[in-house]
Design an enzyme around this catalytic site. Structure first.
Site, PDB file in Angstrom:
ATOM      1  N   SER A  35       0.836  -1.200   0.000  1.00 37.46           N
ATOM      2  CA  SER A  35       0.000   0.000   0.000  1.00 37.46           C
ATOM      3  C   SER A  35       0.867   1.245   0.000  1.00 37.46           C
ATOM      4  CB  SER A  35      -0.909   0.027   1.231  1.00 37.46           C
ATOM      5  OG  SER A  35      -0.181   0.384   2.393  1.00 37.46           O
ATOM      6  N   ASP A  36       0.354   2.313  -0.618  1.00 42.34           N
ATOM      7  CA  ASP A  36       0.968   3.611  -0.358  1.00 42.34           C
ATOM      8  C   ASP A  36       0.783   3.903   1.125  1.00 42.34           C
ATOM      9  OD1 ASP A  36       2.228   6.038  -0.687  1.00 42.34           O
ATOM     10  OD2 ASP A  36       1.044   6.623  -2.430  1.00 42.34           O
ATOM     11  N   TRP A  37       1.560   4.830   1.632  1.00 46.58           N
ATOM     12  CA  TRP A  37       1.683   5.031   3.079  1.00 46.58           C
ATOM     13  C   TRP A  37       0.359   5.547   3.641  1.00 46.58           C
ATOM     14  CZ3 TRP A  37       5.056   2.271   1.491  1.00 46.58           C
ATOM     15  CH2 TRP A  37       6.246   1.961   2.157  1.00 46.58           C
TER      16      TRP A  37
END
Length: 750
Positions: free
Chosen positions: A287-289
Site C-alpha cells: 500500500s501507499d503510506w
C-alpha cells in the site's frame, strides 16, 4: 530524565554514526546486525523463487506470517524499538523472519535519488527528475538511472526502493508530474521497465507505482476516478502493463485514490483481475503510506503488505484468520508473494551491506542523463550554441542561477550536500514542501566555459534592472523555474513570481535572449515569440549546471524531445480547472482521524476522465487544438532527413526507413513511429507505436528498423475483456515529432 529515557536517547543519537560506534553504545549493539544466514533447504539457489518461498512458509508460525504483511511504523519518525532496531531508519520496515534467516525489508523513497540521506549522514546523487529521463527517450539511460539508484540504496543499507512512478500525465498540473514519465503509455511503460531492471540488477526490490490513476494530488485520499475500462486499459493501465511485463518489478504500490468506487488498495478489479490474473504478476502489492482502509476486503482484493503501520494487517488480520473470515490459503498466498519476490530480487542471497557511495560516478551518470534530456525548444538564427570568442559580455539573470538549480519536492526530495543552496550555511535542512536548490551553479558553469568573457549576474527581482543589464550584454540568459511537489497541485501552468514579466522585459531589451526553464511540468509562455532561444532543462539533478553548460556551448548537441505536450493555454486542457475536494472540516471537523474513520474513508468526490482515450497529444489531435510545443518535439544543432519508408506486415509489423544527418554536426535523432488505426476502431487520430534513438555523424546515413508490438496496434475490447486487432488499413507515420511526420505508408492488417 529516567535512565531508560537516557539510554534510548543514546541509542537514537548513535544512529547517525558509523557501525563501529553503534557496537559500543549500551543497548544498541544489535542495531546493524543482519538476520542470521539462512540454513534451511530454501538456500538452494537451483530452486525457483516460488519453490524456495514455499519451503520457508512450511516452517513459519501464524504470527510470523502476519508479521511480514505489515510495517512497524515509520522509523524516520517513530522511536527506536526492538522491532525497528535492525532498520536503516527509512520510511518503512517489515521485520522478516529472523529465526529462518529471512531479513527485513528496509524501504526508502527513491524516485530520483535516495531520500533523507543527510539524516543518515550519507551522500546521495540527485538524478535529473524522472520526466527529464523520459525526455531522453533513451532505454539504456533509463537502465543506468535505475542501476545508480539501486547501487546507492544498497550502499546506504536499504533493500527496497519506493520509486518507479509511471502514472501518465492526464493532468499536467499534478504536483508529481516531475516524478513520472510523460503522457504516452508506451513511452512511459517502456522506460519504467528499464528503470526497474536497472534497480533490481543491484539486488534491490523494485516497485512500480502509483497503481492506478493517481493523476492529481488534490484530494488524493478521497477522489473517486471514473473512466471506461477500455479507456483505462489503453491509457494509464497500459503504461503499468508494459512496466510489469517487461520490467518484472518485485512489487506494485497501490495508490491512495478510489477507482470506479473502490480504494485502489482494496480494488479487486485492479489488484486481482487485471494485475494478477491478466498480467500474471507474481510479486506483491504494497500500500501507499496509509493507503490501506480495511482488512478482509483489502486482503481478498489482493493487497499483500500494509505500510507503514499495522492498523488493519496485524491484530485484526490475525483475528480474521482465526475466525475463518480470511482463509489460510489467502494468507499463505500473500506471504508467498512477498517471500518469492525477496528471493527473485536477490535480497536474501545478497544481504544488504553498507558501502561508500561514489559521488563522482553518480555525478557523471546524472550529467549524461540530463544532457540527453534537455530539450531545445527554440533556436532563432542559430543563437545557440554560444561561441565564447564572439562574446564580450554575458548577462545571467534570475532563478538563483548564481548558486543552484531547483529540485522537485515531497517524498521524492533528495538532500542536497551542504543543505539548500539558497539558504545561509547551516540553515538549509530540507523541509516538507520547501523549495530546495542543489548547489550546481549555472553562473559558474557559464563562466568556466567562457573564461575570457565578462559574465554578470542579476537576481531578476527587479525586471527593469535585469533588462538594463541585458541591454548592455551580447547575450542574456534568463533562468526561470516552476517548482512542484507531492501533496499539492500547481494552481496554474503560468510561471510563478512574476517571471513572465521578467522574461518579456529582458527579451525586449536584448534580441539575443536565451530562456532556460527549470520545471517538472509544461509551462505556458505568453512571451514565446520574443526570445531568440528557449531551453527546457527540467529539474536537472546534482550536476545539472555542467550538463546545461555543455549544451549551451555546444560540446553536447541537444537531442531530448518532449514527453509531454506544452499547451498554449490551460483553457485547452481536457479539464481547464482541477476538481477540488470539499474542505477537510466537512469530514471530521478537524479532529484526529481514528482507524475506524480511516477504514470508512473520507467521503469521495468525483473526477470523471471523460476525455477517455484522448490523453496528451491524442486530445489535442482529436480536438484540433493548436499547441505551444507538441509531444515528441525537440530541436538539434544539426538537421535530419527521413526517406525510403517501407512497412512489412507479420507477427510484428516491421517499419524500415532511412535517416540522414544533413548538417555539419554529429547528433542523435529520436525517430518516432506513429499509427493511425482504421476508422472503425474509433480511436484518436494517431498513437505512438515505437521509436529509435539514432546517433549519426555529420553527413552520415543509416537504415533504421522499428518493430511494432501487435498490442500497440490493438484496442481493448471490453466485450471480450482482451486486446483485439481491428481489421483494416493502418497508416504508419514516421518523423521527428508528433506534428512533423513526413513519411507515410498504409498496410492492411487482419
Amino acid at each position: 530524565m529516567r535512565h531508560s529515557q537516557l539510554r534510548a536517547g543514546y541509542c537514537l543519537s548513535a544512529l547517525m554514526f558509523l557501525t563501529v560506534i553503534l557496537s559500543v553504545v549500551p543497548g544498541c549493539s544489535q542495531r546493524r546486525q543482519q538476520a542470521p544466514k539462512p540454513t534451511g533447504p530454501w538456500t538452494n539457489t537451483s530452486l525457483s523463487p516460488d519453490e524456495r518461498a514455499d519451503l520457508v512458509i512450511r516452517e513459519m508460525t501464524l504470527d510470523e506470517k502476519i508479521a511480514v504483511l505489515h510495517g512497524v511504523g515509520m522509523p524516520t519518525d517513530d522511536p527506536l524499538t526492538e522491532e525497528n532496531m535492525p532498520s536503516n531508519r527509512g520510511v518503512g520496515y517489515e521485520v522478516g523472519v529472523p529465526r529462518l534467516g529471512i531479513p527485513g525489508i528496509d524501504m526508502s523513497d527513491a524516485a530520483y535519488g535516495v531520500r533523507s540521506s543527510g539524516a543518515n549522514g550519507r551522500y546521495s546523487t540527485a538524478l535529473p527528475a524522472n520526466v527529464a529521463a523520459a525526455a531522453s527517450w533513451d532505454t539504456d539511460a533509463a537502465y543506468e538511472y535505475g542501476k545508480l539508484i539501486g547501487a546507492e540504496l544498497r550502499a546506504q543499507g536499504y533493500n527496497m526502493t519506493l520509486g518507479g512512478g509511471v502514472d501518465i500525465t492526464r493532468e499536467p498540473r499534478n504536483g508529481r508530474t516531475f516524478e513520472y514519465l510523460g503522457e504516452d503509455p508506451i513511452l512511459a511503460g517502456t522506460l519504467v521497465a528499464r528503470l526497474i531492471e536497472g534497480t533490481q540488477s543491484q539486488h534491490v526490490i523494485g516497485d512500480i507505482k502509483h497503481y492506478a490513476f493517481n493523476d492529481q494530488e488534490s484530494g488524493r485520499n478521497s477522489v473517486n476516478i471514473t473512466i471506461s475500462k477500455r479507456a483505462a486499459r489503453e491509457s494509464d493501465l497500459l503504461a503499468f502493463e508494459i512496466g510489469v511485463e517487461q520490467g518484472h518489478p518485485a512489487a506494485v504500490m497501490c495508490s491512495y485514490n478510489r477507482v470506479l468506487g473502490d480504494f485502489s488498495c482494496e480494488n479487486k478489479w485492479l489488484l486481482t483481475d487485471v494485475l494478477k490474473k491478466d498480467w500474471q504478476f507474481p510479486g506483491f502489492v504494497v500500500s501507499d503510506w496509509g493507503g490501506t482502509h480495511s482488512t478482509e476486503k483489502a486482503s481478498a482484493a489482493g493487497l499483500e503488505n500494509e505500510e507503514p503501520g499495522r492498523f488493519f494487517y496485524e491484530a485484526k488480520y490475525k483475528a480474521a484468520v482465526e475466525a475463518g473470515t480470511i482463509p489460510q490459503a489467502e494468507l499463505d498466498e500473500h506471504v508467498h508473494r512477498i517471500l518469492r519476490s525477496m528471493f527473485a530480487a536477490g535480497v536474501i542471497d545478497y544481504p544488504r551491506e553498507r558501502g561508500v557511495v561514489d559521488p563522482l560516478a553518480g555525478l557523471e551518470v546524472a550529467r549524461k542523463i540530463e544532457e540527453g534530456g534537455i530539450v531545445l525548444l527554440k533556436n532563432k538564427a542559430a543563437t545557440l550554441p554560444l561561441v565564447p570568442i564572439r562574446l564580450h559580455t554575458i548577462a545571467v539573470i534570475g532563478a538563483h542561477s548564481d548558486v543552484g538549480m531547483i529540485s522537485g519536492g515531497g517524498s521524492a526530495q533528495v538532500d542536497p550536500p551542504g543543505g539548500n543552496a539558497i539558504a545561509p550555511p547551516g540553515k538549509g535542512a530540507p523541509r516538507w514542501q520547501a523549495e530546495i536548490w542543489f548547489p550546481t551553479s549555472p553562473l559558474k558553469a557559464i563562466q568556466a566555459r567562457a573564461p575570457k568573457t565578462t559574465v554578470k549576474y542579476d537576481s531578476g527581482d527587479d525586471p527593469a534592472a535585469a533588462a538594463a543589464l541585458a541591454k548592455s550584454a551580447d547575450v542574456a540568459i534568463v533562468f526561470a523555474y516552476q517548482w512542484e511537489s507531492e501533496g499539492m497541485d500547481l494552481s496554474t501552468l503560468t510561471l510563478a513570481h512574476n517571471q513572465d514579466a521578467l522574461i518579456a522585459a529582458v527579451a525586449a531589451a536584448n534580441p539575443h535572449t536565451v530562456v532556460v526553464i527549470e520545471s517538472g511540468s509544461p509551462v505556458t509562455m505568453p512571451w514565446v515569440d520574443a526570445p531568440a532561444a528557449i531551453v527546457e532543462a527540467w529539474y536537472a539533478g546534482s550536476d545539472g549546471a555542467n550538463a546545461l553548460g555543455n549544451v549551451l556551448f555546444g560540446s553536447v548537441n541537444p537531442s531530448g524531445k518532449l514527453p509531454n505536450t506544452f499547451p498554449k493555454s490551460e483553457a485547452d486542457l481536457p479539464h481547464p480547472t482541477i476538481t477540488q475536494p470539499p474542505p477537510m472540516s466537512h469530514h471530521y471537523d478537524g479532529a484526529a482521524v481514528t482507524p475506524e474513520q480511516w477504514a470508512k474513508g473520507l467521503p469521495p468526490f468525483q473526477v470523471a476522465y471523460d476525455e477517455g482515450l484522448k490523453v496528451g497529444y491524442k486530445w489535442y489531435d482529436a480536438e484540433k487544438k493548436p499547441v505551444l510545443f507538441p509531444f515528441g518535439y525537440g530541436l538539434s544543432y544539426t538537421t535530419y532527413h527521413y526517406s525510403g519508408l517501407t512497412v512489412t506486415p507479420g507477427d510484428k509489423v516491421k517499419v524500415t526507413f532511412t535517416l540522414t544527418n544533413t548538417g555539419a554536426r554529429a547528433g542523435a535523432e529520436i525517430a518516432e513511429v506513429y499509427a493511425a488505426l482504421p476508422a472503425s476502431a474509433e480511436e484518436p487520430p494517431k498513437r505512438l507505436v515505437g521509436w529509435s534513438k539514432v546517433e549519426l555523424k555529420a553527413g552520415e546515413k543509416k537504415t533504421v528498423e522499428v518493430e511494432i508490438d501487435p498490442k500497440y496496434l490493438s484496442i481493448f475490447d471490453e466485450g471480450k475483456d482482451a486486446w483485439a486487432l481491428v481489421p483494416g488499413d493502418y497508416t504508419i507515420l514516421v518523423g521527428g515529432s508528433s506534428d512533423k511526420l513526413p513519411l507515410k505508408a498504409t498496410v492492411n492488417l487482419k
